[in-house]
Design a protein around this motif. Sequence first.
Motif, PDB file in Angstrom:
ATOM      1  N   ARG A  78      77.165  39.692   9.057  1.00 45.97           N
ATOM      2  CA  ARG A  78      77.095  41.030   9.644  1.00 45.97           C
ATOM      3  C   ARG A  78      75.637  41.451   9.751  1.00 45.97           C
ATOM      4  O   ARG A  78      74.862  41.260   8.809  1.00 45.97           O
ATOM      5  CB  ARG A  78      77.868  42.025   8.777  1.00 45.97           C
ATOM      6  CG  ARG A  78      78.137  43.382   9.438  1.00 45.97           C
ATOM      7  CD  ARG A  78      78.990  44.242   8.518  1.00 45.97           C
ATOM      8  NE  ARG A  78      79.313  45.526   9.129  1.00 45.97           N
ATOM      9  CZ  ARG A  78      79.934  46.513   8.487  1.00 45.97           C
ATOM     10  NH1 ARG A  78      80.298  46.350   7.219  1.00 45.97           N
ATOM     11  NH2 ARG A  78      80.199  47.650   9.106  1.00 45.97           N
TER      12      ARG A  78
ATOM     13  N   GLY B 121      77.790  41.200  18.739  1.00 44.56           N
ATOM     14  CA  GLY B 121      79.024  41.890  18.406  1.00 44.56           C
ATOM     15  C   GLY B 121      80.232  41.379  19.158  1.00 44.56           C
ATOM     16  O   GLY B 121      81.126  42.152  19.504  1.00 44.56           O
ATOM     17  N   ARG B 122      80.280  40.066  19.395  1.00 45.25           N
ATOM     18  CA  ARG B 122      81.415  39.478  20.105  1.00 45.25           C
ATOM     19  C   ARG B 122      81.574  38.015  19.715  1.00 45.25           C
ATOM     20  O   ARG B 122      80.621  37.387  19.257  1.00 45.25           O
ATOM     21  CB  ARG B 122      81.221  39.594  21.619  1.00 45.25           C
ATOM     22  CG  ARG B 122      80.031  38.801  22.156  1.00 45.25           C
ATOM     23  CD  ARG B 122      79.792  39.080  23.622  1.00 45.25           C
ATOM     24  NE  ARG B 122      79.437  40.473  23.847  1.00 45.25           N
ATOM     25  CZ  ARG B 122      79.211  40.992  25.043  1.00 45.25           C
ATOM     26  NH1 ARG B 122      79.341  40.246  26.118  1.00 45.25           N
ATOM     27  NH2 ARG B 122      78.865  42.255  25.179  1.00 45.25           N
TER      28      ARG B 122
ATOM     29  N   ASP C 189      75.843  48.856  12.606  1.00 43.57           N
ATOM     30  CA  ASP C 189      76.790  49.761  13.254  1.00 43.57           C
ATOM     31  C   ASP C 189      76.937  51.064  12.470  1.00 43.57           C
ATOM     32  O   ASP C 189      77.203  52.121  13.050  1.00 43.57           O
ATOM     33  CB  ASP C 189      78.145  49.079  13.451  1.00 43.57           C
ATOM     34  CG  ASP C 189      78.712  48.501  12.166  1.00 43.57           C
ATOM     35  OD1 ASP C 189      78.003  48.490  11.150  1.00 43.57           O
ATOM     36  OD2 ASP C 189      79.871  48.049  12.181  1.00 43.57           O
TER      37      ASP C 189
END
Length: 234
Positions: A30, A181-182, A127
């Motif tokens: 992350r 983010g994918r 995020d």
Amino acid sequence: MHRSLWPADSRSVATAVGVDLVVLTLIEARLHVLLTSRESELFAGLPALPGGWVHPDENLDEAATRELSEETGLARLRTHQEQLRSYGEVGRDSRGRVFSVAYLVLAPGAPDPAPDSAAGRGWTPVDEALGLRLARDHNRILTDGLDRARAKLEYTSLATAFCPAEFTVAELRGVYEAVWGRSLDPRNFHRKMTGTPGLLVECGRLRQEGPGRPAALYRAGRTRVLNPPFVREP
């Protein structure tokens, strides 16, 4: 901790120059950014990007490196550091005209900041950080840094800066997936990365990453530009 370059009557200062750092790393697949707490009463209690004043006897790059060391304790790591852009809007600081030159810093496998670094610091998922109110215009600086990192993954080898000295293609794919983010197709990604001449160099060793076959280890090659680029799908 940086010393203040402002005199008692800061209104007499025409301009002041500082540096702000967007320090990114991957933690458990992350993307995280390093946030600190500024001691200035103007922004007390608000999380902020690490940074400080440029001293009279140093250039911008030297100031960024020093602040990375003083406020994070991460300067000794193998990091990628590049100048992002400058910020100097009127009114961004009530003490006078303050110009800031921001830097993007990528730190692979970064540990927690040193105990003597800035108070209140810590790695924060990007995020989540984007939803916080940060000091001054640091929300904009963070967004600009993230946009730069995402864009450069398309046409440069910047993703390898998030990786250790030796890594697998799956680890490299994890960088792209975390920053963009994918999810990405493993086969297409492997074909693109290993098919770009000079991008990756085989180390001649394998690493067991799961129940399947061991994966080959690579290191970053000399190629810095992806041609054709690895473009994000809309």
